[in-house]
Design an enzyme around this catalytic site. Structure first.
Site, PDB file in Angstrom:
ATOM      1  CE  LYS A   1      11.290   6.612  -9.145  1.00  0.00           C
ATOM      2  NZ  LYS A   1      10.178   7.098  -8.311  1.00  0.00           N
ATOM      3  CG  ASN A   2       7.814   4.341  -9.245  1.00  0.00           C
ATOM      4  OD1 ASN A   2       8.592   4.871  -8.452  1.00  0.00           O
ATOM      5  ND2 ASN A   2       7.225   5.017 -10.219  1.00  0.00           N
TER       6      ASN A   2
ATOM      7  NE  ARG B   1      13.660  11.497  -5.796  1.00  0.00           N
ATOM      8  CZ  ARG B   1      12.552  12.011  -5.291  1.00  0.00           C
ATOM      9  NH1 ARG B   1      12.356  13.303  -5.364  1.00  0.00           N
ATOM     10  NH2 ARG B   1      11.663  11.253  -4.699  1.00  0.00           N
TER      11      ARG B   1
ATOM     12  CG  ASP C   1       5.551   8.125 -13.580  1.00  0.00           C
ATOM     13  OD1 ASP C   1       5.135   9.239 -13.211  1.00  0.00           O
ATOM     14  OD2 ASP C   1       5.614   7.143 -12.814  1.00  0.00           O
TER      15      ASP C   1
ATOM     16  CB  CYS D   1       6.848  17.330  -4.746  1.00  0.00           C
ATOM     17  SG  CYS D   1       6.043  16.325  -5.969  1.00  0.00           S
TER      18      CYS D   1
ATOM     19  NE  ARG E   1       3.493  12.819  -5.468  1.00  0.00           N
ATOM     20  CZ  ARG E   1       4.533  12.083  -5.851  1.00  0.00           C
ATOM     21  NH1 ARG E   1       5.672  12.654  -6.084  1.00  0.00           N
ATOM     22  NH2 ARG E   1       4.410  10.783  -5.979  1.00  0.00           N
TER      23      ARG E   1
HETATM   24  C1  EPZ Z   1       3.016   6.783  -7.920  1.00  0.00           C
HETATM   25  O1  EPZ Z   1       2.895   7.927  -7.082  1.00  0.00           O
HETATM   26  C2  EPZ Z   1       4.386   6.848  -8.537  1.00  0.00           C
HETATM   27  N1  EPZ Z   1       5.386   6.821  -7.473  1.00  0.00           N
HETATM   28  C3  EPZ Z   1       4.533   8.109  -9.388  1.00  0.00           C
HETATM   29  O2  EPZ Z   1       5.797   8.063 -10.032  1.00  0.00           O
HETATM   30  C4  EPZ Z   1       3.444   8.126 -10.459  1.00  0.00           C
HETATM   31  O3  EPZ Z   1       3.493   9.348 -11.156  1.00  0.00           O
HETATM   32  C5  EPZ Z   1       2.068   7.960  -9.811  1.00  0.00           C
HETATM   33  O4  EPZ Z   1       2.046   6.781  -8.963  1.00  0.00           O
HETATM   34  C6  EPZ Z   1       0.940   7.849 -10.820  1.00  0.00           C
HETATM   35  O5  EPZ Z   1       1.195   6.757 -11.672  1.00  0.00           O
HETATM   36  C7  EPZ Z   1       5.732   5.662  -6.918  1.00  0.00           C
HETATM   37  O6  EPZ Z   1       5.252   4.604  -7.269  1.00  0.00           O
HETATM   38  C8  EPZ Z   1       6.778   5.702  -5.861  1.00  0.00           C
HETATM   39  P1  EPZ Z   1      -1.022   8.242  -6.804  1.00  0.00           P
HETATM   40  P2  EPZ Z   1       1.715   8.021  -6.021  1.00  0.00           P
HETATM   41  O7  EPZ Z   1      -1.338   8.081  -5.359  1.00  0.00           O
HETATM   42  O8  EPZ Z   1       1.405   6.681  -5.494  1.00  0.00           O
HETATM   43  C9  EPZ Z   1      -4.154  11.759  -6.045  1.00  0.00           C
HETATM   44  C10 EPZ Z   1       7.846   8.907 -10.776  1.00  0.00           C
HETATM   45  O9  EPZ Z   1       8.180   9.807 -11.571  1.00  0.00           O
HETATM   46  N2  EPZ Z   1      -4.204  11.292  -4.652  1.00  0.00           N
HETATM   47  O10 EPZ Z   1      -1.438   7.158  -7.734  1.00  0.00           O
HETATM   48  O11 EPZ Z   1       2.065   9.095  -5.083  1.00  0.00           O
HETATM   49  C11 EPZ Z   1      -2.807  12.378  -6.384  1.00  0.00           C
HETATM   50  O12 EPZ Z   1      -2.736  13.723  -5.965  1.00  0.00           O
HETATM   51  C12 EPZ Z   1       6.746   9.117  -9.778  1.00  0.00           C
HETATM   52  O13 EPZ Z   1       8.427   7.804 -10.721  1.00  0.00           O
HETATM   53  C13 EPZ Z   1      -5.093  11.876  -3.780  1.00  0.00           C
HETATM   54  O14 EPZ Z   1      -5.840  12.786  -4.134  1.00  0.00           O
HETATM   55  O15 EPZ Z   1       0.536   8.511  -6.970  1.00  0.00           O
HETATM   56  C14 EPZ Z   1      -2.760  12.193  -7.895  1.00  0.00           C
HETATM   57  O16 EPZ Z   1      -3.468  13.226  -8.504  1.00  0.00           O
HETATM   58  C15 EPZ Z   1       6.247  10.501  -9.706  1.00  0.00           C
HETATM   59  N3  EPZ Z   1      -5.130  11.421  -2.488  1.00  0.00           N
HETATM   60  C16 EPZ Z   1      -3.512  10.871  -8.129  1.00  0.00           C
HETATM   61  O17 EPZ Z   1      -4.248  10.639  -6.911  1.00  0.00           O
HETATM   62  C17 EPZ Z   1      -4.338  10.400  -2.045  1.00  0.00           C
HETATM   63  O18 EPZ Z   1      -4.430  10.016  -0.878  1.00  0.00           O
HETATM   64  C18 EPZ Z   1      -2.600   9.655  -8.337  1.00  0.00           C
HETATM   65  O19 EPZ Z   1      -1.629   9.605  -7.311  1.00  0.00           O
HETATM   66  C19 EPZ Z   1      -3.444   9.806  -2.956  1.00  0.00           C
HETATM   67  C20 EPZ Z   1      -3.375  10.264  -4.253  1.00  0.00           C
END
Ligand code: EPZ
Length: 439
Positions: free
Chosen positions: A22-23, A399, A307, A116, A121
């Site tokens: 998915k990701n 999902r 995850d 969420c 996020r």
């Molecule tokens: C990806 O989300 C995955 N989703 C998530 O999988 C996964 O949990 C996550 O990476 C971490 O591995 C997809 O790939 C579609 P991040 P993403 O930006 O990209 C902070 C699942 O269950 N952050 O790496 O949204 C954020 O709040 C899902 O399949 C900021 O502060 O995650 C978090 O604490 C859920 N500012 C950390 O970084 C930003 O602009 C990591 O988030 C962006 C992120």
């Protein structure tokens, strides 16, 4: 809303094949927006999140034909650069169209995703990166409007304060069509980033270092059609490792990339699972009679993935001793704990630390799934529990896990989906034991 009804206690055995990731699919599908030429993406999983992204792409003008897991996408006639709230609110990864749209069309208007169940996020790093590439970014009426300078985005050096998967993907895609060189430092190293870079390279993009924390992208003036076959879902693969672990199971998990699972496999091995590779991309996992207690701390790749935290916790509920589970990526990703407690687990919380005291048994209960991986954690607990469990709100599960009840049923699980109207979906299991497969 559909629910799953599971009668626990079966030792799951057999062969399971892991679906496309998915990701990885989501950013690769978004990347097709970077070109007017036809793109082809194979092994795309049949999941609601993929459907939501397809809906979004179509709303922009994409022509998508789909034959099973093969997507043919033409983005020749894009007539809108706006990702509407109604779609983005369903799936945060919709924000991945931002980078490609600004890079190719000079403008994008994308609804702010909002928080969420697992955390706030924010997307500030995505936006700051685009600003550093010269875009003007305005937040108004719940939308982010990004406009590239005349002549397009300009390559630059971007340093993330923390590695973000989505921001790395968005900015890497944007940088492909920017003028000059972009360097992303402290970039996320997840396998999905490396995979996206491979897909972008198939279009003619010039990317070095993807999979490390410094990525260099030399912008090109145009890109050709994307051709990519999506790799197996490492989190689905790891979820089945957890299923074998919790059910004293014996599973042959096929179609997985072993090198992407090293950290996870090590933890399950320490917990007492017998794990052996079977050829290049299959794994046999045998769960012990009693799992050992293991501490984990979630971290960006190659650390233990957030995850897999809920699924690992479900296993530790039945371990011999106390395990400490620290969640360091999302601020609110422990919503499954009160549900596990309802099944007899002994868990106490202290901020981002869960202390799990292993119990001798879990008992079936009605529980509520709160997010995708929490749902998987509850399924694992239900499979291992004594008696019948009902898992409500499984739309989260749809999902991210392809035909999970079918896959579990083929491993000997007693599981059925009950539809909102009360009708059940009966699955005829097709069980093949690892021994029968010559293993
Ligand atoms: C990806 O989300 C995955 N989703 C998530 O999988 C996964 O949990 C996550 O990476 C971490 O591995 C997809 O790939 C579609 P991040 P993403 O930006 O990209 C902070 C699942 O269950 N952050 O790496 O949204 C954020 O709040 C899902 O399949 C900021 O502060 O995650 C978090 O604490 C859920 N500012 C950390 O970084 C930003 O602009 C990591 O988030 C962006 C992120």
């Amino acid at each position: 809303m559909d629910k799953l009804v599971i009668e626990g206690g079966a030792k799951l055995q057999g062969i399971v094949e892991i679906s496309g990731s998915k990701n990885a699919s989501l950013p690769v599908l978004a990347a097709t927006l970077l070109t007017a030429e036809e793109s082809i993406v194979e092994n795309v999983p049949a999941l609601n999140d993929v459907q939501t992204l397809s809906q979004l792409l179509r709303s922009l003008g994409s022509q998508i034909t789909r034959d099973e897991g093969v997507f043919l996408i033409s983005n020749q006639d894009i007539h809108s650069v706006e990702a509407e709230y109604d779609i983005v609110r369903k799936m945060r990864a919709s924000v991945l169209v931002l980078g490609p749209l600004v890079a190719r069309f000079g403008k994008a208007r994308v609804s702010l995703p909002g928080g969420c169940a697992i955390g706030a996020r924010p997307i500030d790093m995505h936006l700051r990166g685009l600003e550093q590439m010269g875009a003007k970014v305005v937040l108004e009426h719940g939308y982010v409007e990004a406009t590239a300078p005349e002549g397009g985005l300009v390559g630059t050096r971007i340093v993330f304060e923390i590695p973000s998967v989505g921001a790395t993907e968005n900015l890497m895609m944007a940088a492909c069509l920017a003028s000059g060189t972009t360097v992303i430092e402290n970039a996320a190293c997840e396998p999905e980033i490396e995979e996206l870079a491979r897909a972008l390279s198939s279009m003619g993009a010039k990317i070095q270092g993807a999979g490390t924390n410094v990525i260099q992208i030399d912008g090109v003036s145009s890109l050709s059609g994307l051709q990519h076959c999506v790799e197996a879902d490492r989190i689905e693969g790891a979820t089945f490792v957890a299923i074998a672990a919790a059910t004293q199971g014996d599973l042959l998990i096929k179609n997985i990339q072993l090198n992407h699972l090293e950290n996870i496999l090590m933890r399950f091995q320490e917990a007492g699972c017998e794990i052996s590779p079977e050829g290049a991309n299959a794994l046999r996992v045998r769960g012990p009679e009693k799992l050992k207690n293991i501490d984990i701390q979630t971290a960006p790749y190659p650390g233990f993935p957030t995850d897999m935290q809920a699924q690992f916790m479900a296993c530790m509920c039945l371990a011999d001793g106390i395990s400490h589970i620290e969640e360091d990526i999302w601020e609110n990703r422990f919503m499954h704990t009160p549900e596990l407690v309802r099944m007899g687990a002994d868990i106490s919380m202290n901020g981002n630390l869960a202390v799990v005291r292993g119990v001798s048994k879990l008992t079936g209960a009605s529980v509520m799934a709160t997010d995708l991986r929490a749902s998987a954690g509850l399924i694992i607990a239900a499979l291992a529990a004594e008696g019948v469990s009902e898992i409500l709100r499984i739309y989260h599960l749809d999902r991210g896990y392809v035909k999970i009840e079918e896959k579990l049923s083929n491993l000997g699980a007693c599981i059925k989906r009950v539809k909102q109207d009360g009708s059940s979906v009966v699955i005829q299991p097709h069980i093949v034991m690892p021994a029968e497969a010559g293993i």
